[in-house]
Design a protein around this motif. Sequence first.
Motif, mmCIF file in Angstrom:
data_model
loop_
_atom_site.group_PDB
_atom_site.id
_atom_site.type_symbol
_atom_site.label_atom_id
_atom_site.label_comp_id
_atom_site.label_asym_id
_atom_site.label_seq_id
_atom_site.Cartn_x
_atom_site.Cartn_y
_atom_site.Cartn_z
ATOM 1 N N PHE A 190 0.652 -1.209 0.068
ATOM 2 C CA PHE A 190 -0.143 -0.114 0.049
ATOM 3 C C PHE A 190 0.850 1.243 0.080
ATOM 4 O O PHE A 190 0.655 2.262 -0.623
ATOM 5 C CB PHE A 190 -0.882 -0.021 1.169
ATOM 6 C CG PHE A 190 -1.876 -1.052 1.237
ATOM 7 C CD1 PHE A 190 -2.140 -1.630 -0.054
ATOM 8 C CD2 PHE A 190 -2.969 -1.459 2.409
ATOM 9 C CE1 PHE A 190 -3.351 -2.553 -0.141
ATOM 10 C CE2 PHE A 190 -3.788 -2.459 2.206
ATOM 11 C CZ PHE A 190 -4.180 -2.656 0.901
ATOM 12 N N GLU A 191 2.077 1.222 0.827
ATOM 13 C CA GLU A 191 2.903 2.324 0.637
ATOM 14 C C GLU A 191 3.546 2.505 -0.880
ATOM 15 O O GLU A 191 3.453 3.753 -1.066
ATOM 16 C CB GLU A 191 4.052 2.144 1.585
ATOM 17 C CG GLU A 191 3.581 2.243 3.094
ATOM 18 C CD GLU A 191 2.868 1.099 3.707
ATOM 19 O OE1 GLU A 191 2.795 -0.123 3.045
ATOM 20 O OE2 GLU A 191 2.152 0.918 4.695
ATOM 21 N N GLU A 192 3.942 1.710 -1.328
ATOM 22 C CA GLU A 192 4.363 1.764 -2.763
ATOM 23 C C GLU A 192 3.307 2.530 -3.733
ATOM 24 O O GLU A 192 3.522 3.179 -4.493
ATOM 25 C CB GLU A 192 4.874 0.363 -3.365
ATOM 26 C CG GLU A 192 6.218 0.010 -2.646
ATOM 27 C CD GLU A 192 6.630 -1.338 -2.925
ATOM 28 O OE1 GLU A 192 7.785 -1.846 -2.943
ATOM 29 O OE2 GLU A 192 5.635 -2.231 -3.456
ATOM 30 N N ASP A 198 1.081 -5.866 -9.769
ATOM 31 C CA ASP A 198 2.757 -5.743 -9.566
ATOM 32 C C ASP A 198 3.439 -4.696 -10.148
ATOM 33 O O ASP A 198 4.667 -4.796 -10.378
ATOM 34 C CB ASP A 198 3.028 -7.254 -10.137
ATOM 35 C CG ASP A 198 2.796 -7.363 -11.617
ATOM 36 O OD1 ASP A 198 2.138 -6.362 -12.197
ATOM 37 O OD2 ASP A 198 3.329 -8.245 -12.298
ATOM 38 N N GLY A 199 2.871 -3.507 -10.076
ATOM 39 C CA GLY A 199 3.398 -2.225 -10.705
ATOM 40 C C GLY A 199 3.889 -2.112 -11.789
ATOM 41 O O GLY A 199 5.055 -1.356 -12.154
ATOM 42 N N GLN A 200 3.197 -2.675 -12.956
ATOM 43 C CA GLN A 200 3.523 -2.375 -14.221
ATOM 44 C C GLN A 200 2.497 -1.485 -14.859
ATOM 45 O O GLN A 200 1.659 -1.293 -14.489
ATOM 46 C CB GLN A 200 3.219 -3.684 -15.436
ATOM 47 C CG GLN A 200 4.305 -4.879 -14.758
ATOM 48 C CD GLN A 200 5.511 -4.773 -14.686
ATOM 49 O OE1 GLN A 200 6.039 -4.301 -15.846
ATOM 50 N NE2 GLN A 200 6.345 -5.166 -13.668
ATOM 51 N N LEU A 201 3.227 -0.362 -15.558
ATOM 52 C CA LEU A 201 2.341 0.471 -16.139
ATOM 53 C C LEU A 201 2.034 0.335 -17.514
ATOM 54 O O LEU A 201 3.019 0.006 -18.143
ATOM 55 C CB LEU A 201 3.212 1.862 -16.056
ATOM 56 C CG LEU A 201 2.578 3.070 -16.611
ATOM 57 C CD1 LEU A 201 1.475 3.534 -16.295
ATOM 58 C CD2 LEU A 201 3.643 4.318 -16.561
ATOM 59 N N PHE A 202 0.491 0.255 -17.891
ATOM 60 C CA PHE A 202 -0.004 0.130 -19.153
ATOM 61 C C PHE A 202 -0.533 1.249 -19.747
ATOM 62 O O PHE A 202 -1.385 1.834 -18.997
ATOM 63 C CB PHE A 202 -1.047 -1.032 -19.093
ATOM 64 C CG PHE A 202 -0.262 -2.516 -18.982
ATOM 65 C CD1 PHE A 202 0.270 -3.079 -19.908
ATOM 66 C CD2 PHE A 202 0.146 -2.857 -17.591
ATOM 67 C CE1 PHE A 202 0.626 -4.407 -19.589
ATOM 68 C CE2 PHE A 202 0.578 -4.087 -17.377
ATOM 69 C CZ PHE A 202 1.077 -4.807 -18.284
ATOM 70 N N THR A 203 -0.514 1.825 -20.956
ATOM 71 C CA THR A 203 -0.988 3.062 -21.509
ATOM 72 C C THR A 203 -2.285 2.743 -22.290
ATOM 73 O O THR A 203 -2.763 3.430 -22.703
ATOM 74 C CB THR A 203 0.247 3.834 -22.272
ATOM 75 O OG1 THR A 203 0.559 2.715 -23.329
ATOM 76 C CG2 THR A 203 1.376 4.176 -21.593
ATOM 77 N N CYS A 204 -2.551 1.560 -22.317
ATOM 78 C CA CYS A 204 -3.818 1.007 -22.864
ATOM 79 C C CYS A 204 -4.367 -0.293 -22.408
ATOM 80 O O CYS A 204 -3.562 -1.155 -22.218
ATOM 81 C CB CYS A 204 -3.604 0.823 -24.427
ATOM 82 S SG CYS A 204 -4.969 0.447 -25.351
ATOM 83 N N LEU A 205 -5.553 -0.306 -22.446
ATOM 84 C CA LEU A 205 -6.459 -1.437 -22.018
ATOM 85 C C LEU A 205 -5.943 -2.991 -22.689
ATOM 86 O O LEU A 205 -5.966 -3.806 -22.328
ATOM 87 C CB LEU A 205 -7.739 -1.500 -22.072
ATOM 88 C CG LEU A 205 -8.657 -2.723 -21.593
ATOM 89 C CD1 LEU A 205 -8.179 -3.104 -20.172
ATOM 90 C CD2 LEU A 205 -10.091 -1.974 -21.676
#
Length: 368
Positions: free
Chosen positions: A84-86, A304-311
Amino acid sequence: MLNTDPHPDHHHAPGATHLSAGPERLPGICPATRHTLTDSLQRPLRDLRISVTDRCNFRCIYCMPKEVFGRDHHFLEREKLLTFEETARLARIFAALGVEKVRITGGEPLLRRELEDLIAMLAPIPRLDLTLTTNGSLLAEKAHALKEAGLRRVTVSLDSLDDEVFRAMNDVDFPVERVLAGIDAAARVGLTPIKINVVVKRGVNEHSILPMARYFRGTGQILRFIEYMDVGHSNGWRLNDVVSAAEIFATIHAELPIEPIDSNYRGEVARRWRYRDGGGEIGIIASVTQPFCRDCSRARLSADGQLFTCLFATNGHDLRSLLRGGASDDDITDAISGVWQSRGDRYSEIRSEETVTLPKIEMSYVGG
Ligand code: SAM
Ligand code: SF4
Ligand code: SF4
């Protein structure tokens, strides 16, 4: 109409991109200009969907069919999930970059233990519209704690009021009445206005459209009908299974006349309609037949902290490694800015029978 552009050039091989916090990183933005962060199609970054788990207690046939998400399915291990902190740290960085709305999602977000603790960390972020999407199964127990923690409102997914149809769609025999109890509890504690998401699949629940409209009309709860999408690979999507927005509109309008109303803001996914007799509003989300990529300002953060720019992206950008590798807020800001500035996604506009078979990630992983 489907656009059949044969060059879906924004698709990459699946896998995560490792972001660098070192000197070779992509150019960031200075605090003075950060509110103008735009992608390669001039779209701002305004919305962030945060998935807090890839697990779910439902097996909706259009999202996590049992054949794929059975015993052998590999879910994320606990240590891979952002703490939660991350998560809160990233949310604050995104907010500083211009994000105005955060939606907590999953998988089923209420399966994440003590989720209200995360809500309490996010609620103080200034000017942030904080909301959550849930299947409603645990909402009756959780509504009060979520409200106390600072959640503003909820969206509940419910595909039919017909118990038999609903049990078949969630595929775990979950009864309608318990979701309705969750909606009532959310209304009682003031998690309002409540939106109700209905995915319409041909031959399965199109006969539920009108009964749902009749039931929710006049309650202040806003139904949002969603065209069935080809997310992930597991749901066996076919264009014939999509009940179009035009058809949904016609079904409702024939009995309960509706007229269009203006969007709340640019980039709103649902087209808004109101009952002519003053019974409230509904939304229809035409992701397939009337794509809205042009105004899409949404980023997604997987559990798990991966950034996605589209569904429909296949390629995540690894923010967890930055977080756990000692990167500063400025480093992370620069990394996110670089990803957003090079974004060119517009999958729904180029969707065709061919793009349906391209590699894609599952919605339960990236967050709907
Ligand atoms: N489990 C929560 C829920 O069901 O509300 C949150 C996650 S779920 C992936 C988010 C939303 O995506 C839900 O409203 C769900 O109905 C929608 N959804 C899932 N699969 C879909 C599909 N194939 N097409 C359209 N919407 C879909
Ligand atoms: Fe679970 Fe939501 Fe997907 Fe249904 S739509 S399987 S409730 S994540
Ligand atoms: Fe946004 Fe991608 Fe959906 Fe288009 S397909 S609206 S770019 S998430």
